[in-house]
Design a protein around this motif. Structure first.
Motif, PDB file in Angstrom:
ATOM      1  N   GLN A  60     -59.310 -11.984  64.969  1.00  0.00           N
ATOM      2  CA  GLN A  60     -58.994 -12.922  63.877  1.00  0.00           C
ATOM      3  C   GLN A  60     -57.754 -13.756  64.217  1.00  0.00           C
ATOM      4  O   GLN A  60     -57.749 -14.981  64.063  1.00  0.00           O
ATOM      5  N   LEU A  61     -56.701 -13.092  64.696  1.00  0.00           N
ATOM      6  CA  LEU A  61     -55.481 -13.811  65.066  1.00  0.00           C
ATOM      7  C   LEU A  61     -55.726 -14.749  66.234  1.00  0.00           C
ATOM      8  O   LEU A  61     -55.179 -15.861  66.282  1.00  0.00           O
ATOM      9  N   GLY A  62     -56.536 -14.309  67.182  1.00  0.00           N
ATOM     10  CA  GLY A  62     -56.823 -15.160  68.334  1.00  0.00           C
ATOM     11  C   GLY A  62     -57.488 -16.458  67.940  1.00  0.00           C
ATOM     12  O   GLY A  62     -57.148 -17.537  68.449  1.00  0.00           O
ATOM     13  N   GLN A  63     -58.438 -16.374  67.009  1.00  0.00           N
ATOM     14  CA  GLN A  63     -59.109 -17.590  66.550  1.00  0.00           C
ATOM     15  C   GLN A  63     -58.132 -18.542  65.867  1.00  0.00           C
ATOM     16  O   GLN A  63     -58.167 -19.759  66.081  1.00  0.00           O
ATOM     17  N   LEU A  64     -57.241 -17.977  65.050  1.00  0.00           N
ATOM     18  CA  LEU A  64     -56.259 -18.814  64.362  1.00  0.00           C
ATOM     19  C   LEU A  64     -55.249 -19.408  65.334  1.00  0.00           C
ATOM     20  O   LEU A  64     -54.790 -20.542  65.148  1.00  0.00           O
TER      21      LEU A  64
ATOM     22  N   ASP B  83     -58.750 -13.413  55.519  1.00  0.00           N
ATOM     23  CA  ASP B  83     -58.435 -14.623  56.265  1.00  0.00           C
ATOM     24  C   ASP B  83     -57.490 -15.543  55.504  1.00  0.00           C
ATOM     25  O   ASP B  83     -56.542 -16.082  56.070  1.00  0.00           O
ATOM     26  N   ASP B  84     -57.715 -15.730  54.193  1.00  0.00           N
ATOM     27  CA  ASP B  84     -56.868 -16.653  53.446  1.00  0.00           C
ATOM     28  C   ASP B  84     -55.437 -16.139  53.332  1.00  0.00           C
ATOM     29  O   ASP B  84     -54.476 -16.912  53.425  1.00  0.00           O
ATOM     30  N   GLN B  85     -55.268 -14.821  53.170  1.00  0.00           N
ATOM     31  CA  GLN B  85     -53.921 -14.268  53.096  1.00  0.00           C
ATOM     32  C   GLN B  85     -53.208 -14.366  54.434  1.00  0.00           C
ATOM     33  O   GLN B  85     -51.996 -14.624  54.486  1.00  0.00           O
ATOM     34  N   LEU B  86     -53.965 -14.188  55.507  1.00  0.00           N
ATOM     35  CA  LEU B  86     -53.366 -14.306  56.843  1.00  0.00           C
ATOM     36  C   LEU B  86     -52.927 -15.738  57.103  1.00  0.00           C
ATOM     37  O   LEU B  86     -51.844 -15.984  57.645  1.00  0.00           O
TER      38      LEU B  86
ATOM     39  N   TRP C  30     -49.760 -16.322  55.230  1.00  0.00           N
ATOM     40  CA  TRP C  30     -48.631 -15.662  55.901  1.00  0.00           C
ATOM     41  C   TRP C  30     -48.146 -16.508  57.078  1.00  0.00           C
ATOM     42  O   TRP C  30     -46.939 -16.719  57.252  1.00  0.00           O
ATOM     43  N   LEU C  31     -49.076 -17.016  57.847  1.00  0.00           N
ATOM     44  CA  LEU C  31     -48.709 -17.859  58.990  1.00  0.00           C
ATOM     45  C   LEU C  31     -48.059 -19.164  58.529  1.00  0.00           C
ATOM     46  O   LEU C  31     -47.115 -19.660  59.160  1.00  0.00           O
ATOM     47  N   GLU C  32     -48.549 -19.716  57.424  1.00  0.00           N
ATOM     48  CA  GLU C  32     -47.957 -20.939  56.885  1.00  0.00           C
ATOM     49  C   GLU C  32     -46.517 -20.685  56.428  1.00  0.00           C
ATOM     50  O   GLU C  32     -45.634 -21.528  56.626  1.00  0.00           O
ATOM     51  N   ALA C  33     -46.290 -19.513  55.841  1.00  0.00           N
ATOM     52  CA  ALA C  33     -44.930 -19.170  55.423  1.00  0.00           C
ATOM     53  C   ALA C  33     -44.008 -19.041  56.629  1.00  0.00           C
ATOM     54  O   ALA C  33     -42.833 -19.450  56.576  1.00  0.00           O
ATOM     55  N   ILE C  34     -44.510 -18.494  57.727  1.00  0.00           N
ATOM     56  CA  ILE C  34     -43.723 -18.405  58.963  1.00  0.00           C
ATOM     57  C   ILE C  34     -43.379 -19.806  59.457  1.00  0.00           C
ATOM     58  O   ILE C  34     -42.236 -20.088  59.844  1.00  0.00           O
TER      59      ILE C  34
END
Length: 295
Positions: free
Chosen positions: A71-75, A126-129, A132-136
């Motif tokens: 999942q992280l790899g795709q993002l 997926d939406d929460q991840l 989280w990345l957007e907050a970073i």
């Protein structure tokens, strides 16, 4: 965990240049890297001074870890180098897991400027991840150096179009005819050039208003049936930074007239609208009043 982890113990190991895993993203950074204790400084600490590094601590023995890593790899590929997905196999790199104080897998830690910023354990929708990345991204905006070459690209001087430069110089000299001709040539060659179109409209207005009598407004007020006088007065009012008055004058004339006279007033009003942003409140209000006057 964030902000309370000492990663200095992983900085004393020999570190080869960052390795690439997958296609390089923005600025030449690979969006996904496999990290070991030997490469931790280069791949995580050094890279995190440029962009956030999302350290994915997991194990091939854990289906949950495997799913989250995918999942992280795709993002990361979607992000195209805006952040790095650093994969760590805790089975072969227990030192890294120990440094982060990992208590369960999978554990994900965002590192920025060499320090942990935020973390979570377990799988995530997926939406929460994404949130989280957007907050970073928001937390680190403007605080890191960016991918290699990004700053240099911003620092490159913008090359001005020599045709626009020539037109602007003519305008500065008060040579409206030459400026109009220059902008018109650009528009003829590039009908989609919105910058030249807007400049052409502005210069035509400036050239036109130069030839209007100073008493145009008084004359128009004294002769409301004189369409030409109303049009000239509207130009003067607009040049005096009073668009509401200019628009109101022309709309009032439209209400009083018909046929060719009404068309002249309407055409000039639409020309004046084009000198402004379409969302300008004065234009929006005047368009509503125009619609009422016409229908």
């Amino acid at each position: 965990m964030a902000g309370a982890v000492d990663l200095s113990g992983l900085k004393d190991r020999p570190a080869p240049p960052p390795s690439a895993d997958g296609a390089a993203g923005e600025g030449g950074l690979a969006p996904i890297v496999d990290v070991t204790a030997a490469t931790f400084e280069a791949e995580v600490l050094q890279r995190s001074t440029q962009v956030p590094v999302v350290v994915d601590l997991g194990s091939a023995r854990s289906p949950q870890s495997v799913a989250l890593t995918r999942q992280l790899g795709q993002l990361a590929v979607e992000a195209n180098g805006a952040w790095i997905h650093a994969r760590v196999d805790v089975d072969t790199n227990p030192q890294i897991a120990q440094a982060f104080g990992v208590q369960a897998i999978p554990t994900v830690v965002a590192v920025a400027a060499g320090q942990p910023l935020a973390d979570f354990q377990g799988s995530q929708p997926d939406d929460q991840l994404r949130n989280w990345l957007e907050a970073i991204a928001q937390a680190t905006a403007g605080k890191l150096t960016g991918p290699p070459g990004a700053a240099g690209a911003e620092d490159e001087p913008e090359v001005e179009d020599p045709r626009l430069v020539a037109a602007e110089e003519a305008l500065e000299d008060g040579d409206f005819d030459t400026a109009i001709a220059a902008y018109q040539a650009i528009v003829d060659a590039e009908p989609a050039n919105t910058e030249a179109q807007a400049a052409l409209r502005q210069v035509k207005f400036l050239a036109r208003v130069q030839n209007v009598d100073a008493d145009a407004v008084e004359r128009a007020d004294a002769t409301p049936s004189d369409v030409a006088a109303q049009i000239e007065a509207a130009d003067v009012e607009l040049s005096q930074q009073d668009p509401e008055a200019a628009f109101a004058r022309l709309i009032a004339g439209i209400k009083r007239t018909a046929g060719d006279e009404r068309n002249l007033l309407r055409t000039r009003l639409l020309e004046l609208f084009e000198l402004f942003d379409a969302a300008d409140p004065a234009v929006v209000a005047a368009r509503r009043k125009l619609a009422s006057a016409l229908y």
